[in-house]
Motif scaffolding. Structure first.
Motif, PDB file in Angstrom:
ATOM      1  N   CYS A 253     -44.861  24.114 -23.557  1.00 41.17           N
ATOM      2  CA  CYS A 253     -46.589  23.304 -22.512  1.00 41.17           C
ATOM      3  C   CYS A 253     -47.145  24.777 -21.934  1.00 41.17           C
ATOM      4  CB  CYS A 253     -45.772  22.731 -21.719  1.00 41.17           C
ATOM      5  SG  CYS A 253     -44.630  20.906 -22.062  1.00 41.17           S
ATOM      6  N   ASP A 254     -48.603  24.141 -22.360  1.00 42.99           N
ATOM      7  CA  ASP A 254     -49.467  24.961 -21.423  1.00 42.99           C
ATOM      8  C   ASP A 254     -50.890  23.809 -20.463  1.00 42.99           C
ATOM      9  OD1 ASP A 254     -51.888  26.901 -21.392  1.00 42.99           O
ATOM     10  OD2 ASP A 254     -53.163  26.006 -22.748  1.00 42.99           O
ATOM     11  N   GLY A 257     -52.987  24.561 -18.586  1.00 45.30           N
ATOM     12  CA  GLY A 257     -54.290  24.724 -19.282  1.00 45.30           C
ATOM     13  C   GLY A 257     -55.412  26.170 -19.263  1.00 45.30           C
ATOM     14  N   VAL A 264     -52.554  30.682 -28.755  1.00 46.01           N
ATOM     15  CA  VAL A 264     -51.403  29.778 -28.910  1.00 46.01           C
ATOM     16  C   VAL A 264     -51.065  29.934 -30.714  1.00 46.01           C
ATOM     17  CG1 VAL A 264     -51.395  27.369 -29.612  1.00 46.01           C
ATOM     18  CG2 VAL A 264     -52.174  27.893 -27.341  1.00 46.01           C
ATOM     19  N   CYS A 284     -50.498  20.523 -24.357  1.00 48.78           N
ATOM     20  CA  CYS A 284     -51.905  20.905 -23.737  1.00 48.78           C
ATOM     21  C   CYS A 284     -52.688  20.371 -22.700  1.00 48.78           C
ATOM     22  CB  CYS A 284     -52.902  21.264 -25.118  1.00 48.78           C
ATOM     23  SG  CYS A 284     -52.247  23.038 -25.749  1.00 48.78           S
ATOM     24  N   ALA A 291     -57.885  21.753 -24.933  1.00 44.34           N
ATOM     25  CA  ALA A 291     -56.593  21.153 -24.801  1.00 44.34           C
ATOM     26  C   ALA A 291     -56.472  20.739 -27.014  1.00 44.34           C
ATOM     27  CB  ALA A 291     -56.254  19.827 -24.140  1.00 44.34           C
ATOM     28  N   ASN A 294     -56.114  23.951 -29.356  1.00 41.73           N
ATOM     29  CA  ASN A 294     -54.975  24.320 -29.318  1.00 41.73           C
ATOM     30  C   ASN A 294     -53.833  23.767 -29.528  1.00 41.73           C
ATOM     31  OD1 ASN A 294     -55.640  26.898 -27.536  1.00 41.73           O
ATOM     32  ND2 ASN A 294     -55.394  25.864 -25.550  1.00 41.73           N
ATOM     33  N   SER A 295     -54.258  22.314 -30.131  1.00 43.93           N
ATOM     34  CA  SER A 295     -53.688  21.276 -30.145  1.00 43.93           C
ATOM     35  C   SER A 295     -53.501  21.556 -31.672  1.00 43.93           C
ATOM     36  CB  SER A 295     -53.387  20.082 -29.945  1.00 43.93           C
ATOM     37  OG  SER A 295     -52.788  19.998 -28.792  1.00 43.93           O
TER      38      SER A 295
END
Length: 578
Positions: A253-254, A257, A264, A284, A291, A294-295
Motif C-alpha cells: 500500500c502506498d 501517495g 514502485v 495506490c 496512482a 504506480n499501479s
C-alpha cells in the motif's frame, strides 16, 4: 448427490473444452467450467439427456467457481482486478452511499466481471453490517462469491477469537477477507503503540485464524513503501508473518501517495523475488497524481492484483482509477483479465457509479470522460478525417465511448463539414464547402462576442440548417415574456409554509403563506401549414400562456402548447437538465 467439480472432468460423449492458452490456471479452470456449462446446455436442448449424464449436468451447474487467488498470479501477463469503490472509495469527500446504493453498485461491478468487490468494513459501522446481511438474500451467488469484507488485525492484548471486529468479518459470510496491517516500524510504535514483535504476532494470529475458518485472506500492508524504504527488513518480516500464516496475497500500500513509479517498480521486483509463490498486490493513492502510473508500473514488475476504485474516488485526492488501469493494461500491455471482454461497458459503468453516488462525471477523465475523444483544433480534425488514430491512442468504441468534434473559434472547415455530415449525410463537395466556410466564420464572430458552442451542438445544427438553400423553419417565435412573482421575501416564512401542522395547531396552519413564488410565461409563435385545396403555405399565429416551476419551465410549457397542434410528436418530448 452433490458434485464437486475437479480439474479432471469426465464429460459425456460429444462434449469437450479447450482451456484458454494465455490465461492462468484458475482462469483456465473458470473458462473450462463456463464452456462446459454452455456445451451441456446446448447438448441438453438438442437431445434428451440420459439419466447417467444428468448427474454431470447438475454437478456442472452447482460447481462453485474457484477463488481467483487459488493460484499464484504474476503480472503483467495476468492481473486480478480488486475493486474497493464501496469501501475505500466512500472515504472520499462528499461521497456517500446508502445500503441500497451499495447493493446496486455491487451488482453492476459483478456484471462487469471484476474479480473482487470490497464492499465495506462490517466491524466499523451499522451500514456495512447491514449490507453484508442483506447480501446473503438480495444478491445472487455469483455476486456473493466476489464480495470481500475489510477489517484489521486483532487488537493488541486480546485473543483473536475474542476480538469483536474479527468476529464481524466471520459473520459477514463472504469467502474473502482483506485485512489491513501495519508494516512501517514508526507506525507500529507511535500510532499503534505496540512493539514490533507484538505487531508480527497480531498479523500472524489474525491471518491464521481466518484461514483456519476457510477464508481467503489478503493482507493490506499499510504504509508499505514508506516502511520498506525506512526499514526493509521489518517490512519483509511483516510480509513473512502474513504469508506463513496462509495469506493468499500481500498487498503493498502506498498509503500516503508519495511513492514514485521507479520506486514502485524497484521494490515490487524485490518483493516478487522474496515471495515467489505468493501473489503480490498493490494499492495506490493519488496524492502526487501517480496512482495509475504506480499501479501499471507495479504490474509490469510482477504485481498480480491491482486495487482501485471506479473513477478514482477515495480519501483526499482519491485512489487509483480502475477506469484508467483496466483499459491501459488490457489494450496497451495485453494483460489477461477476467473483465477484458467487458471493456465496451466501461464508460457506462463509470457513469452508472457517478449517477448512483450523485457525482458529476469528470469530462476530462481518461478513456471514459466525454472529452477523452473530443477534438477541437481544425488541424487535428482534418488529420483524423483521413485516419482517426492520427490523434487518438485507441478507438473510443473499445471502451464504450465515442469521438466528438467540437465547434469553436479554433475550429477549421473540417469541423463544420463533420457536423454537416451528421445532419445531411453525404453531400457533394461543391454543395458543402462554401456553406461550411460561411458557418465557420459566423461561429468565430459569435465566439468573439462571448458565445460558446462547445456544449451547444444543437445550436450548430440550427446554424447549418439555416445556411441551407430552401430551408424553411418549422416555426418562428414572434414574441415572448416571462415573469416571476415572489409573494414572501421572509426566509423563515418560506420554510414554515412547507410544513403540515397537526393537532391543536392545525387550524392555524391554514394561515401559512401559500407558494412563495410563481413563474408565468407568455409566448407568441407563428407556424406554417399547407392548404389541402390550394396547396399554398398558410401562416398561423398562436398566443399561449403557461405557469411553471421557474421561468425556463414556464417558457417550455407555453412553447409546447403553441406547437403541439402542428407538431404532435412534441407530446413525447420532455425538458430535462436545465
Amino acid at each position: 448427490m452433490k458434485l464437486s467439480l475437479l480439474p479432471l472432468v469426465i464429460i459425456p460423449s460429444g462434449l469437450a473444452f479447450v482451456p484458454h492458452k494465455q490465461a492462468g490456471p484458475s482462469h483456465r479452470f473458470s473458462f473450462a467450467v463456463s464452456q462446459l456449462r454452455s456445451q451441456v446446455q446446448d447438448n441438453v436442448s438438442a437431445t434428451q439427456t440420459s439419466e447417467d449424464e444428468q448427474w454431470i449436468v447438475d454437478g456442472i451447474e452447482k460447481a462453485p467457481m474457484p477463488n481467483p487467488l487459488s493460484n499464484h498470479v504474476v503480472g503483467p501477463r495476468q492481473v486480478l482486478v480488486f475493486d474497493t469503490t464501496l469501501r475505500d472509495g466512500t472515504q472520499g469527500e462528499s461521497v456517500s452511499a446508502s445500503c441500497e446504493d451499495k447493493l446496486k453498485i455491487a451488482n453492476r461491478l459483478a456484471k462487469f466481471d471484476v474479480d473482487f468487490i470490497e464492499a465495506g468494513w462490517p466491524g466499523s459501522n451499522p451500514k456495512d453490517a447491514e449490507f453484508f446481511r442483506r447480501a446473503q438474500t438480495e444478491l445472487s451467488e455469483t455476486v456473493r462469491e466476489k464480495l470481500v469484507a475489510f477489517g484489521s488485525t486483532r487488537r493488541k492484548g486480546i485473543e483473536v477469537a475474542q476480538d469483536p471486529q474479527i468476529q464481524a468479518l466471520v459473520d459477514s459470510q463472504v469467502p474473502t477477507i482483506c485485512m489491513v496491517a501495519k508494516s512501517h516500524p514508526w507506525q507500529v510504535t507511535e500510532i499503534l503503540r505496540a512493539t514490533p514483535e507484538e505487531n508480527l504476532n497480531m498479523i500472524r494470529d489474525s491471518v491464521a485464524y481466518l484461514v483456519g475458518l476457510g477464508k481467503t485472506v489478503l493482507v493490506d500492508l499499510e504504509h508499505f513503501f514508506d516502511g520498506y524504504r525506512a526499514d526493509p527488513e521489518y517490512a519483509i518480516q511483516c510480509c513473512k508473518a502474513a504469508a506463513e500464516a496462509g495469506a493468499s496475497c500481500l498487498v503493498m500500500c502506498d498509503t500516503n501517495g508519495g511513492t514514485m513509479p521507479w520506486q514502485v517498480e524497484s521494490i515490487t521486483k524485490e518483493m516478487v523475488e522474496h515471495f515467489p509463490s505468493t501473489t503480490i498486490g498493490i494499492h495506490c493513492h493519488n496524492d502526487c497524481g501517480m496512482a495509475v502510473a504506480n499501479s501499471v508500473c507495479g504490474s509490469h514488475a510482477g504485481v498480480g492484483l491491482v486495487q482501485g476504485t471506479i473513477n478514482g474516488i477515495g480519501e483526499r485526492t482519491g485512489n487509483a482509477d480502475l477506469c484508467s488501469i483496466i483499459p491501459s493494461l488490457a489494450l496497451h500491455v495485453d494483460t489477461q483479465m477476467t473483465c477484458k471482454d467487458q471493456l465496451p461497458e466501461l464508460t457506462k459503468l463509470s457513469r452508472f457509479v457517478d449517477e448512483i453516488l450523485n457525482r458529476s462525471p469528470s469530462n476530462a477523465a481518461p478513456f471514459v470522460g466525454t472529452s477523452a475523444f473530443a477534438h477541437k483544433g481544425g488541424l487535428h480534425v482534418a488529420a483524423m478525417e483521413r485516419n482517426p488514430l492520427s490523434y487518438q491512442h485507441i478507438e473510443p468504441e473499445l471502451v464504450g465511448n465515442q469521438m466528438r468534434v467540437l465547434i469553436s473559434e479554433l475550429s477549421g472547415r473540417q469541423n463544420i463539414l463533420g457536423k454537416m455530415k451528421e445532419v445531411f449525410g453525404d453531400m457533394e463537395d461543391y454543395q458543402k464547402s462554401d456553406r461550411a466556410l460561411a458557418i465557420l466564420n459566423r461561429v468565430k464572430q459569435l465566439e468573439h462576442q462571448g458565445y460558446t458552442f462547445e456544449g451547444a451542438e444543437a445550436s450548430v445544427h440550427l446554424m447549418i440548417l439555416h445556411a441551407s438553400k430552401g430551408y424553411c423553419p418549422p416555426f418562428q417565435v414572434l414574441d415572448y415574456h416571462a415573469q416571476v412573482n415572489d409573494y414572501n421575501v421572509d426566509s423563515a416564512s418560506r420554510v414554515l409554509s412547507t410544513f403540515q401542522v397537526d393537532g391543536d395547531d392545525a387550524a392555524s396552519s391554514k394561515h401559512c403563506s401559500p407558494a412563495t413564488s410563481s413563474s408565468r410565461a407568455t409566448i407568441k409563435v407563428r407556424t406554417t401549414s399547407e392548404n389541402p385545396e390550394t396547396h399554398e403555405v398558410e401562416y398561423h399565429d398562436t398566443l399561449e400562456v403557461s405557469d411553471g416551476n421557474g421561468p425556463v419551465d414556464a417558457l417550455a410549457k407555453a412553447l409546447m402548447r403553441a406547437l403541439e397542434p402542428s407538431h404532435p410528436y412534441l407530446k413525447d418530448v420532455e425538458l430535462v437538465d436545465y
